[in-house]
Every structure is written in structure tokens, then in C-alpha cells.
Design an enzyme around this catalytic site. Structure first.
Site, short mmCIF file in Angstrom:
data_model
loop_
_atom_site.label_atom_id
_atom_site.label_comp_id
_atom_site.label_asym_id
_atom_site.label_seq_id
_atom_site.Cartn_x
_atom_site.Cartn_y
_atom_site.Cartn_z
N HIS A 126 0.81 -1.22 0.00
CA HIS A 126 0.00 0.00 0.00
C HIS A 126 0.85 1.27 0.00
O HIS A 126 0.29 2.37 -0.19
CB HIS A 126 -0.94 0.03 1.21
CG HIS A 126 -1.99 -1.03 1.19
ND1 HIS A 126 -2.85 -1.21 0.13
CD2 HIS A 126 -2.32 -1.99 2.10
CE1 HIS A 126 -3.67 -2.22 0.39
NE2 HIS A 126 -3.37 -2.72 1.56
N ASP A 163 -2.78 -10.60 -2.50
CA ASP A 163 -3.36 -10.07 -1.26
C ASP A 163 -4.82 -9.69 -1.53
O ASP A 163 -5.17 -9.34 -2.66
CB ASP A 163 -2.55 -8.83 -0.84
CG ASP A 163 -2.91 -8.35 0.56
OD1 ASP A 163 -2.17 -8.69 1.50
OD2 ASP A 163 -3.92 -7.63 0.71
N HIS A 165 -6.35 -7.12 -0.63
CA HIS A 165 -6.48 -5.69 -0.88
C HIS A 165 -5.70 -5.31 -2.14
O HIS A 165 -4.62 -5.85 -2.39
CB HIS A 165 -5.94 -4.90 0.32
CG HIS A 165 -6.60 -5.24 1.62
ND1 HIS A 165 -6.05 -6.14 2.52
CD2 HIS A 165 -7.78 -4.83 2.13
CE1 HIS A 165 -6.88 -6.24 3.56
NE2 HIS A 165 -7.93 -5.47 3.34
N ASP A 244 -4.78 -12.70 3.36
CA ASP A 244 -5.98 -12.19 4.02
C ASP A 244 -7.26 -12.39 3.23
O ASP A 244 -8.33 -11.95 3.65
CB ASP A 244 -5.80 -10.70 4.40
CG ASP A 244 -5.09 -9.89 3.32
OD1 ASP A 244 -4.84 -10.42 2.22
OD2 ASP A 244 -4.76 -8.71 3.59
#
Ligand SMILES: [Zn+2]
Length: 308
Positions: A126, A163, A165, A244
């Protein structure tokens, strides 16, 4: 097969407050599991060096590097966003996490290793060129990618991000860099709410609907990722390995099972063997349910290392 395992004690000292999901126990749970299950017997272990400023500035703005260094606290936490904070060890841990990516890239790029996995934190995908966010400070995988391209002479590398996200930071840094192909899956309309419209022609973003299972990911990999990677023919494949999307991880609404992580890693290994002389560098990103995180990293490494 020579495989490297890279970690550093500073990963255990950076923390962002009681109850924060991105906690030191994550890397400890992974290390314990790998040791207990004998996986580390098949890997050579290394301690991550600190990345140099020059290495980090290949992916980040000089202004950001200086500001982050100046913010590193001597005592209380400094919050950079509601979810992302620095303690007195964060700066050092972030330098070692980025340095792990550089070392992994060196070992796989020229050191005779085919695979490397970095069990380090803080995670990175991120972190944008000039912005910390989402538990991330330096974009470790982007630092590794730029090291491969600018220090080791590689001409084409791919980044695979599974991931849950979207890797907005990796996209921010790598969009428009035609030496890089980034392919990713992520849950649509989840933090950081980006990815629906790719920011560059070298980005292949596949948003997955909430409450879908690993089958949706498998279709995305077969229909989109693999053809694009084969066409691009990267010389090395980097992985933003987040765990995740697992059904036990309450950070998302996807329902991947343990076997899905083994499956996606098998596909990455196959295409790496086909086009990239087997070179894979994998960086830990998310994954917050400790039991499933540790199990799925074990499966990821069994596939990467080729020990079934
Ligand atoms: Zn994540």
C-alpha cells in the site's frame, strides 16, 4: 533447488499499538510453523540487511524518505493515518524489510538461488511513492523490482499480487513502467478502494466479488494472469504474498481455503519455470488470522521450494 528464507529481528519490534492486527506475532507465528514443520530445513536462512537510501529512492520520493525519517519517534507512537503508526523501532524495521527485498532479489538474480521468501514486516504494497498508508511504509516489493531492473540488468519482471487488498502503492510506483507487468486479484470495493480502473497499460487488475471463493481467483489466474505473463515473458517473478483472502481472516469477505494458496503458488512456479528460469521472489504482505496465515505460508513455501 536452492531457496532462501530472509528475516530480521526488527520485524518483531515494530508495532502499532495493542490489538493492532498487523502485529509482531504474525512473523513469529510463521517462523514457528516453518520450524516445527521442517520447511526451514530445505531453505538457507539469511538476516535482512538495511536497504540503502539509494535503493529506496528507486521507488520513493526523496522528500518522503526524509520526512518519514524525521517522524520516527523516540517514545510515543506517531500516527501517519488512522491505521498506520510508527514506534521507536519502525524506521529500522522498515529499512530491513525493504533490504530483505533487495537481498532476495540479489540471491535469486545472481546468487544461484531460484526462490526466496521474505518473512518480514512492515508489509509494503500500500505504500505509494510519497505516502505511507495501510500498515505500509516502504514498498518492499517495488524496491526489489527496481533493484532487479536498475542494479542487476534485468529487462522485464512481473509482479503477482494475491493479497485481498488492491496493491495501490505498487500500482502508483510501477504504472507506466513498461519493464514491469503487474497482475493482481483483490476484493472489489474493499480498502483501499482502488484498482477498478488500472492506472497503466502494464497493470492487469482483477477485482473479485465479496463472498466469492477461491474458484473466482482460480478462473482469474487461468483466464487473465497466465496468458499475460506468458506473453510478457518476465525474467523474474515477484510475489506480493498476502494471505488475508482466507475464509478465516476477518479482514475481508472472500472465502479462500488453504488449498487455494497452494494452487496459486503452483501456477506461479509453473509459469516461472516456463519463462523465468524458475526465479521467484516472494514478499509477505497481509494475513491477520494467525493460524491460517502460518498454515498457508507453509503451503506457499512447500510449493515454492518444491517439497510437496
Ligand atoms: Zn491485505
Amino acid at each position: 533447488m536452492k531457496a532462501a528464507y530472509i528475516s530480521h529481528p526488527s520485524s518483531l519490534r515494530h508495532e502499532m499499538g495493542a490489538g493492532h492486527p498487523e502485529c509482531p506475532d504474525r512473523v513469529a507465528a510463521i517462523a514457528d510453523r516453518l520450524l516445527m514443520r521442517g520447511v526451514l530445513d530445505f531453505m538457507e536462512s539469511f538476516e535482512a540487511p538495511q536497504a540503502t537510501e539509494e535503493q529506496i529512492l528507486r521507488a520513493h520520493e526523496a522528500r518522503y524518505f526524509a520526512e518519514l525519517c524525521a517522524k520516527a519517534p523516540a517514545g510515543d507512537y506517531v500516527h501517519l493515518d488512522p491505521d498506520t503508526a510508527m514506534n521507536e523501532h519502525t524506521w529500522t524495521a522498515a529499512l530491513h524489510a525493504a533490504g530483505a527485498a533487495v537481498l532476495a532479489t540479489e540471491l535469486v538474480g545472481k546468487g544461484g538461488f531460484q526462490r526466496a521468501f521474505c518473512n518480514v514486516r512492515p508489509p509494503g504494497h500500500h505504500a505509494e511513492r510519497g505516502q505511507a498508508m495501510g500498515f505500509c511504509f516502504f514498498n518492499n516489493v517495488a524496491v526489489g523490482i527496481r533493484h532487479a531492473l536498475e542494479a542487476l540488468g534485468f529487462e522485464r519482471v512481473a509482479l503477482v499480487d494475491f493479497d485481498v487488498h488492491h496493491g495501490n502503492g505498487s500500482e502508483d510506483i510501477l504504472a507506466g513502467d513498461d519493464r514491469v507487468l503487474m497482475v493482481s486479484t483483490f476484493q472489489s470495493r474493499l480498502y483501499p478502494f482502488s484498482g477498478a480502473v488500472p492506472r497503466g497499460a502494464n497493470m492487469l487488475n482483477v477485482g473479485l466479488p465479496a463472498y466469492s471463493t477461491g474458484d473466482a481467483m482460480r478462473s482469474a489466474v487461468i483466464d487473465h494472469w497466465l496468458p499475460a505473463i506468458r506473453r510478457f515473458a518476465p525474467q523474474m517473478i515477484f510475489v506480493s504474498a498476502g494471505f488475508d483472502a482466507h475464509r478465516d481472516d476477518d479482514m475481508s469477505h472472500l472465502g479462500w481455503a488453504d488449498a487455494d494458496y497452494a494452487w496459486v503458488t503452483d501456477r506461479i512456479v509453473e509459469v516461472a519455470d516456463e519463462v523465468a528460469q524458475g526465479r521467484v521472489v516472494s514478499m509477505l504482505e497481509g494475513g491477520y488470522d494467525l493460524p491460517s496465515l502460518a498454515r498457508c505460508v507453509e503451503l506457499h513455501l512447500r510449493s515454492l521450494v518444491g517439497i510437496g
